[in-house]
Design a protein around this motif. Structure first.
Motif, PDB file in Angstrom:
ATOM      1  N   VAL A 204      76.691  16.077  10.784  1.00 61.41           N
ATOM      2  CA  VAL A 204      75.518  15.338  11.255  1.00 61.41           C
ATOM      3  C   VAL A 204      75.851  14.350  12.364  1.00 61.41           C
ATOM      4  N   ARG A 205      77.147  14.047  12.555  1.00 63.30           N
ATOM      5  CA  ARG A 205      77.516  13.079  13.593  1.00 63.30           C
ATOM      6  C   ARG A 205      78.988  13.253  13.945  1.00 63.30           C
ATOM      7  N   ALA A 206      79.320  13.034  15.223  1.00 63.00           N
ATOM      8  CA  ALA A 206      80.711  13.079  15.681  1.00 63.00           C
ATOM      9  C   ALA A 206      80.896  12.060  16.794  1.00 63.00           C
ATOM     10  N   SER A 208      83.998   9.839  19.141  1.00 62.64           N
ATOM     11  CA  SER A 208      85.399   9.797  19.537  1.00 62.64           C
ATOM     12  C   SER A 208      85.742   8.419  20.079  1.00 62.64           C
ATOM     13  N   SER A 209      86.958   7.974  19.758  1.00 62.09           N
ATOM     14  CA  SER A 209      87.458   6.710  20.274  1.00 62.09           C
ATOM     15  C   SER A 209      88.959   6.866  20.508  1.00 62.09           C
ATOM     16  N   GLY A 210      89.296   7.077  21.759  1.00 62.12           N
ATOM     17  CA  GLY A 210      90.694   7.288  22.077  1.00 62.12           C
ATOM     18  C   GLY A 210      91.207   8.582  21.462  1.00 62.12           C
ATOM     19  N   SER A 211      92.241   8.465  20.664  1.00 62.76           N
ATOM     20  CA  SER A 211      92.851   9.650  20.048  1.00 62.76           C
ATOM     21  C   SER A 211      92.330   9.905  18.638  1.00 62.76           C
ATOM     22  N   GLN A 212      91.242   9.236  18.280  1.00 61.01           N
ATOM     23  CA  GLN A 212      90.720   9.354  16.912  1.00 61.01           C
ATOM     24  C   GLN A 212      89.247   9.738  16.929  1.00 61.01           C
ATOM     25  N   ASP A 213      88.862  10.603  16.010  1.00 63.03           N
ATOM     26  CA  ASP A 213      87.466  11.016  15.858  1.00 63.03           C
ATOM     27  C   ASP A 213      86.916  10.505  14.531  1.00 63.03           C
ATOM     28  N   THR A 214      85.624  10.199  14.526  1.00 63.00           N
ATOM     29  CA  THR A 214      84.913   9.853  13.302  1.00 63.00           C
ATOM     30  C   THR A 214      83.784  10.861  13.129  1.00 63.00           C
ATOM     31  N   LEU A 215      83.824  11.579  12.023  1.00 62.44           N
ATOM     32  CA  LEU A 215      82.876  12.652  11.765  1.00 62.44           C
ATOM     33  C   LEU A 215      82.069  12.331  10.505  1.00 62.44           C
ATOM     34  N   GLU A 216      80.810  12.713  10.503  1.00 61.92           N
ATOM     35  CA  GLU A 216      79.974  12.525   9.309  1.00 61.92           C
ATOM     36  C   GLU A 216      79.386  13.867   8.894  1.00 61.92           C
TER      37      GLU A 216
END
Length: 266
Positions: A204-206, A208-216
């Motif tokens: 439902v969401r993706a 990115s911040s630098g070398s890191q991803d946050t996924l939901e």
């Protein structure tokens, strides 16, 4: 004790919570009503002295996560006439018995009503044998029509009303979903999608911040067991996740078949 002709009304708060408070006790699947269903009945007793005691009770069941317009009208109408603040009853076997009232009943009567509701509720749901949940019971009216009903009368009246309304209701199975937030090193993001896809997760969401991803993702609760270990294994320890209750949704055909096949016979 209420006198004849002086009703008190219960109604669910304007915001009816659908989120369980204890995720550890969250049932992956729960049975609830397809649409709002109500019953109204008089419970009458004649005592040894010949005196007649009559208690009138109206009880409504609704799916907590999908309040429809019929029940909303009831809520708004009683909101306009009520003078007390909302109060909530304790959960009863996965079913919320809630309300607020311009005339609060005696505590003994309140306890008797809750006990009667518990007495009248079947031990399990009729569709697949799941626990009842995602379900709110609303006492719209409890009125002393004649005499002075005893605490036991309150309990018995609510027991009979609970039996009536559950027999009238059309039932369905709903499935609980978690919101799953995953933090992962960007190069291992495809591995996260593979793990969640295999567990019926929906992205439902993706971000990115630098070398890191946050996924939901939205993930069925029944698919969440062992998820953290699976993610760590698939990403060589470069992913972590947090889970929080998200919503209820109607169970799919595959889930229903699985539940019905495991339902105790008899």
């Amino acid at each position: 004790m209420p006198e004849a002709g002086s009703p008190f009304d219960f109604v669910v708060p304007e915001e009816m919570p659908g989120a369980p408070t204890d995720q550890e006790q969250l049932d992956p699947c729960a049975e609830t009503v397809r649409q709002v269903v109500s019953t109204s009945r008089d419970h009458e007793v004649t005592d040894r002295a010949g005196a007649r005691h009559v208690l009138r009770l109206s009880l409504t069941l609704a799916e907590t996560s999908a309040v429809d317009s019929e029940l909303r009208v009831v809520i708004e109408e009683l909101d306009r006439t009520a003078s007390a603040r909302p109060t909530e009853g304790e959960p009863t076997d996965g079913v919320e018995l809630k309300g607020f009232s311009p005339r609060q009943p005696h505590p003994d009567h309140t306890d008797a009503l809750r006990a009667g509701f518990r007495d009248g509720l079947p031990p399990q749901g009729p569709v697949a044998g799941c626990p009842f949940g995602n379900l709110t019971a609303v006492l719209k009216k409890v009125e002393v029509v004649a005499g002075a009903p005893t605490t036991e009368m309150y309990r018995e009246a609510c027991r009979q009303a609970a039996q009536d309304v559950t027999a009238k209701a059309s039932w369905k199975v709903t499935e609980a979903y978690f919101s799953c937030e995953v933090t992962v090193a960007s190069e291992r993001t495809p591995d996260v999608y593979k793990v969640l896809s295999s567990r019926q997760g929906t992205a439902v969401r993706a971000d990115s911040s630098g070398s890191q991803d946050t996924l939901e993702f939205h993930l069925p609760v029944r698919q969440a067991f062992g998820l953290s270990s699976a993610l760590r294994h698939a990403t060589s320890g470069k992913a972590s996740c947090t889970l929080a209750f998200s919503h209820w949704a109607d169970a799919g055909e595959d889930t229903l078949k699985e539940l019905k096949s495991s339902k105790p016979k008899g």
